[in-house]
Design an enzyme around this catalytic site. Sequence first.
Site, PDB file in Angstrom:
ATOM      1  N   GLU A 343       4.235   5.255  -3.852  1.00 26.06           N
ATOM      2  CA  GLU A 343       5.240   5.925  -3.021  1.00 26.06           C
ATOM      3  C   GLU A 343       6.669   5.484  -3.320  1.00 26.06           C
ATOM      4  O   GLU A 343       7.470   5.312  -2.403  1.00 26.06           O
ATOM      5  CB  GLU A 343       4.930   5.677  -1.532  1.00 26.06           C
ATOM      6  CG  GLU A 343       3.601   6.247  -1.112  1.00 26.06           C
ATOM      7  CD  GLU A 343       3.233   5.907   0.325  1.00 26.06           C
ATOM      8  OE1 GLU A 343       2.735   6.807   1.014  1.00 26.06           O
ATOM      9  OE2 GLU A 343       3.417   4.762   0.740  1.00 26.06           O
TER      10      GLU A 343
HETATM   11  C1  TNX Z   1       0.000   5.152   2.422  1.00 19.84           C
HETATM   12  S1  TNX Z   1      -1.832   4.126   0.455  1.00 19.84           S
HETATM   13  C2  TNX Z   1       0.484   3.970   1.904  1.00 19.84           C
HETATM   14  C3  TNX Z   1       0.799   2.865   2.828  1.00 19.84           C
HETATM   15  C4  TNX Z   1       0.582   3.241   4.271  1.00 19.84           C
HETATM   16  C5  TNX Z   1      -0.704   4.028   4.381  1.00 19.84           C
HETATM   17  C6  TNX Z   1      -1.081   4.347   5.773  1.00 19.84           C
HETATM   18  C7  TNX Z   1      -0.590   3.618  -0.148  1.00 19.84           C
HETATM   19  C8  TNX Z   1      -0.747   3.151  -1.491  1.00 19.84           C
HETATM   20  N1  TNX Z   1       0.529   3.658   0.574  1.00 19.84           N
HETATM   21  O1  TNX Z   1       2.140   2.453   2.641  1.00 19.84           O
HETATM   22  O2  TNX Z   1       0.498   2.074   5.022  1.00 19.84           O
HETATM   23  O3  TNX Z   1      -0.547   5.219   3.653  1.00 19.84           O
HETATM   24  O4  TNX Z   1      -2.342   4.920   5.854  1.00 19.84           O
END
Ligand code: TNX
Length: 532
Positions: A343
């Site tokens: 992300e």
């Molecule tokens: C996505 S999964 C994220 C996390 C959040 C999560 C909550 C991922 C690699 N990144 O930053 O905590 O969703 O479900």
Amino acid sequence: MRRRRTRAALGATVAPAAALSVSTAPETATSAKTTLADVVPAPVEVTPDDDADFRLHPETRIHTEPRSTEAREVGELLADALRPATGYALPVVPAQAQDRDHPAISLLLDDVGDELGPEGYRLEVTTRGVTIRATTPAGLFAGTQTLRQLLPADIEADSPQPATWTVPGGTVVDHPRFGYRGAMLDIARHFHTPDEIKAYVDELVRYKFNHLHLHLTDDQGWRIEIESRPELTTVGGGPGTGVDGVGEGFLTKEEYADIVAYAADRYLTVVPEIDMPGHTNAALSTYAELNCDGVAPPPRTDTAVGYSSLCIDKEITYEFAEDVIREVAELTPGPYLHIGGDEAHVTPPEDYRAFMRRVVPMVEKYGKRPVGWNELVRAEPTTDAVVQYWHTDTEHAELAAAVARGHQVVMSPANKVYLDMKYDEDTPIGLAWAGYVEVRDSYEWDPADHVTGVGERAVLGVEAPLWSETLRTLDHIEYMALPRLLAVAEIGWSPQESRDWVSFSERLGKQAPHWEQRGVDFYRSPQVPWVS
Ligand code: TNX
């Protein structure tokens, strides 16, 4: 770790309290004698022998492989687990030829055959005793976890019980499907203490997990001491950090090392994660020089994602990354170091590639195998890097291409195994961005047949992440993890062809008395025939 809490105590920690009692099982089975087939994850081969039950007895001893410190230590852990409820002495002594006739639980290192692999074991129960044989101490440890499940639930009590300690007779031959069976705990969004982490380790090893991934850093907090950047924890992990400003805390190096050792004693490898270049607001708000404009942004305690990035063009970014990676690698005996990479929405694709092309080799420079969330493949890193797949698509060209280049994958599809997803609309805590995830959803999928182009050979294993935006206490962790964690345990361990939802849900239902006896919280899924 021994804990005891009441349901009332749980109600006080999960809001709204009433919502926790909403689910009642459609049918409630009655407590019956444990059989050799009641184990989670399901063993490869089970051959019951009704005439061969063994009873633990005040004179029972634990015999371990002579001259093996590791076997003795596995014996000591087993004795620690069995002494409180039985009240028996259970001395741990080296196995000797002359005392073969003494009733005993024997833990012996023996060549049990290559086909059982490094974690396999054979467990034999006769009227004379229980014998666990394995090629390695890890296999002995796995066998002892099976044995614990074969005893009546009262074995979980922390004081002597009047029970008859019968172990059902027969033979179990067992070994895992995948070498990597992991769970992730996010201690960045809310810090969780060393004791809470160890309590989670205790749950994991019962079900034969062998990796604990610790998500140590994120926008809302930095939770691992770094000597060369002390304010990361005193400021970035200090008062007011965490979601809603109530998750402060961090692991000192000593505490981290102690957790790693506690886990290693239980054949569980810690995988530390330093999430970069996004998910870094805690670092950016602590050290102004890490920002491109040299201005520290304010700390953040909300749950937004994707807004932060290390400054790709500044040399100091790489000095920072290398110092952190070096210090974490030095503290970590296990082979993996996870560098996040998810992300990074405000890091332009070219910058992301440039960053990862410098940072992935640093992980290798300090002797570790890099792991990253699936976005990492966009940087085309060394094919030694392990890719952790968290997206929900079953067609994923980027991942398939990475596998074709030779990457191994840890499967964590969010809509199957994200333990922070709500079970249904009534779940009082958790998130729902990947949908509701009931226990059957967690169980009914195959990691080697889930994403087109990602087959058995590319799958290193499976991991269940638990993100803690909404989780503050150990009760919260347990409530979201149990029972879904056991679905992931079985996916990781048991042969695909033997996996069956009805069998699994019945075995799962029989775990309830064990959890109740030791005061562990869990969600009474209406899909499961709980034994009360
Ligand atoms: C996505 S999964 C994220 C996390 C959040 C999560 C909550 C991922 C690699 N990144 O930053 O905590 O969703 O479900």
